[in-house]
Design a protein around this motif. Structure first.
Motif: not given
Lengths: 435, 435
Positions: A211-212, A214, A332
């Protein structure tokens, strides 16, 4: 509006909690969601719920029957493990059903496959409860911090491990003794491997890193080291140096690749994160624009986990009519935008270190150690030598180093352990300043 | 997909920060949002930006011209204050434009009107940056904790006030001296009233209470008390008792109504919230299912605030095609579901108290005070009396009480201050255990 019908796979701890939340807070949830959310179907191997809670719920023996029920809008997978959870989730998706899950192993190991299937069928798979229980950390990273390049994230995301380390510090107890108590209290499983070896935290960290930054989920690249090696004296040595030892899950983007690692770590006692105690969880995120945000709360338990499961159900209920292309992407970033950044091998990771050597109490030993460290370019930030216990001529030598690449540290420690006056069992823990 | 065009009202601190975030992180934001987000128009009274940052931005002198520009999809209001911000936002809404704002005064004072207009025109007004700057707390309460009855929320949501109290504690300095330094550092405005009197925190608390309990915004019912009354000795007395003094914004739902209050408060030093220092912000929420979650980060500053503004812009960009009835409601609950629960007058609020009396150092004074408290049903939890300073016969008498209704406490303090041997300037601070 029509009520939303939820099918629960599993009525164990979290499944039962989810039923409780949806029933007890039904009115409050409908006030927020704008429609009723009803558990219409459930499957379970054993029924431990009070019968009145299951009054209007159709119980099915076969979970594979549940996921094809036409009346079910959202399938909620709370069985845990990968078999048969993976198959059930894929079948639900193939039926065009949205899925909510609390299953970190499933997402960490099979998330790439599951999200691709969801994308193909235009449905959502929500997994807030898979990381840090009741803390809405997935939402925070994926949406709340969406304006930022995330630089790193550090989490205390295994409650059992944190309980053990907290007890060791507060009461000066040994690892084995506290682990037994944690098992008696029901915090630790009979097989505590997943918790104390860092596997559970690694599942969650794998998700946070995707998520942070990609990147695709890649659990197999995550480095883990257990807390069983941490001894009482290391906990007190750390305190003397102004640090606390935590089982830290840490991921950072560097120009050479992603660091992805779970291991016992010294962190400065002044950090809020160092003060997260007992079974509580917390995640600290460093964004390039916002700086640091900390997200703290209960990381496990029936009702806290159900709180996140139900938040996901409410959100999925809202997205039922949304154009799939405009939904928040599962990981994300848009699926076409995932980056192919390598995860760094531990040998290439740079951190500071805490070292505890056991040395013979005679002249020249410290000089020999210092020479080796100096030649390897490792500089010492703090050091102390304790008095030998009576009846022994061995002294513990404790030091904190400045940051150095792990490969160099390993080489230097190899040379140090070859010294005749240094015992073989060198304790080496990593240090993060979290700044 | 088509790029989203943003029109910025205001290019001051937060406006400039928002432009910076959207330009510097343009690629990362597009990877997440699935489309480009471009500042196409901006209005400002004075241009302090570097010219290259404004290369592709159409600058307009008249903000009322900007809000009617057909090319602008989202209007971002970063002027602050209520005039002309209220009028501009209402005009943007009337034009069918979505609005993002960081303006807490505007939302706290005019939010009910603004959200009704937005509802009527099928547009969204997003305001994450209005509370606690870079912390995604609106999203956490409105979505992440949506499964819960929120029982209470406690926040340190004014950085200036928290900086002053932190300095007083850490360095033993006086309020007036630290305030001057905060003004020199640019943390406090030349007119510090909004910060030190609790008005700014009350704006934010008003918003949090509406989201937590499903009540309309009602700033005028919020009780505020400033931190100017807190003296150095109260800070050290609190420490001796195991507490820290914070400017706490606190709201709780009780069976008789909502508590809504901002005042200096003693909180136990073991709480994480007590360890939120300097200009940092944090919000602690108690949900019936999840228990406590804490949300911590920078509460102000150009880039942290812009981080939240841009997160809102990304989210609004996603909702452009969503059926308005399925969006997250502005105040967390559906507009038809807002509850008419009264806000309690302070006289009806129950808390524990810290009292500092100045007494003549002679027999019988303590007994007289204790009699009055006893008759009012107020029991003492802890007490100490300090030695008189040489050359005076006045002694400070410090006590912590158990919880009591404020009306009773006021009556008792009236009687105590009538005692001939007690000085008139009784210091009374409230205590919250946050459990």
């Amino acid at each position: 509006m029509q009520p939303i019908h939820v099918g629960l796979l599993g009525l164990g701890t979290v499944g039962g909690g989810t039923l409780t939340v949806l029933q007890q807070n039904a009115a409050e949830i409908a006030r927020r969601a704008g429609r009723e959310i009803i558990v219409s179907h459930a499957s379970s191997r054993s029924l431990r719920m009070a019968p009145e809670a299951l009054n209007r719920v159709t119980i099915m023996d076969d979970p594979f029957q549940l996921v094809v029920q036409p009346e079910v809008d959202i399938v909620v997978e709370l069985i845990g493990g990968c078999t048969p959870a993976r198959e059930l989730v894929l079948q639900a998706i193939a039926q065009g059903k949205h899925v909510v899950t609390a299953n970190k192993a499933l997402i960490a190991l099979h998330g790439n496959e599951i999200f691709a299937a969801a994308q193909q069928h235009g449905v959502t798979v929500a997994f807030e409860a898979a990381v840090a229980g009741g803390i809405p950390i997935i939402k925070a990273v994926r949406e709340g911090l969406a304006a930022n390049h995330i630089e790193w994230m550090a989490g205390i995301i295994n409650g059992t491990g944190n309980f053990i380390l907290t007890e060791m510090r507060d009461k000066g107890r040994d690892f084995a003794e506290v682990l037994q108590e944690a098992q008696a209290l029901g915090y630790a499983e009979a097989d505590p491997t997943f918790d104390v070896e860092g596997v559970d935290a690694a599942h969650k960290l794998t998700i946070l890193a995707a998520l942070a930054f990609g990147i695709p989920l890649q659990f197999s690249a995550c480095y883990t080291e257990g807390i069983g090696q941490v001894q009482r004296q290391d906990v007190s040595n750390a305190a003397r140096l102004g640090y606390r030892i935590k089982q830290l899950a840490f991921t950072r983007k560097t120009p050479r690749g992603i660091e992805l690692r779970v291991h016992p770590t010294l962190i400065p006692e002044k950090c809020l994160l160092a003060n997260v105690d007992g079974v509580m969880n917390a995640v600290l995120a460093q964004g390039d624009m916002v700086g640091q945000t900390l997200h703290y709360g209960p990381g496990a338990g029936a009702l806290p986990t159900a709180s996140s499961v139900v938040a996901d159900i409410i959100e999925v209920a809202r997205t039922l009519t949304t154009d799939p292309h405009n939904r928040v992407p599962h990981l994300a970033f848009q699926p076409s935008e995932l980056a192919d950044i390598p995860v760094l091998p531990m040998a290439e990771v740079t951190t500071a270190y805490y070292l505890r050597l056991t040395a013979q109490n005679k002249p020249g030993v410290l000089a020999a150690v210092a020479d080796i460290l100096g030649e390897a370019g490792i500089s010492i930030k703090a050091m102390f030598q304790q008095e030998p216990e009576s009846g022994t001529c061995e002294v513990p030598l404790v030091m904190l180093t400045h940051p150095v690449q792990e490969r160099q540290m390993n080489a230097a420690l190899g040379r140090i352990s070859d010294l005749p006056d240094i015992a073989d069992d060198i304790v080496r823990l990593r240090v993060e300043s979290l700044r």
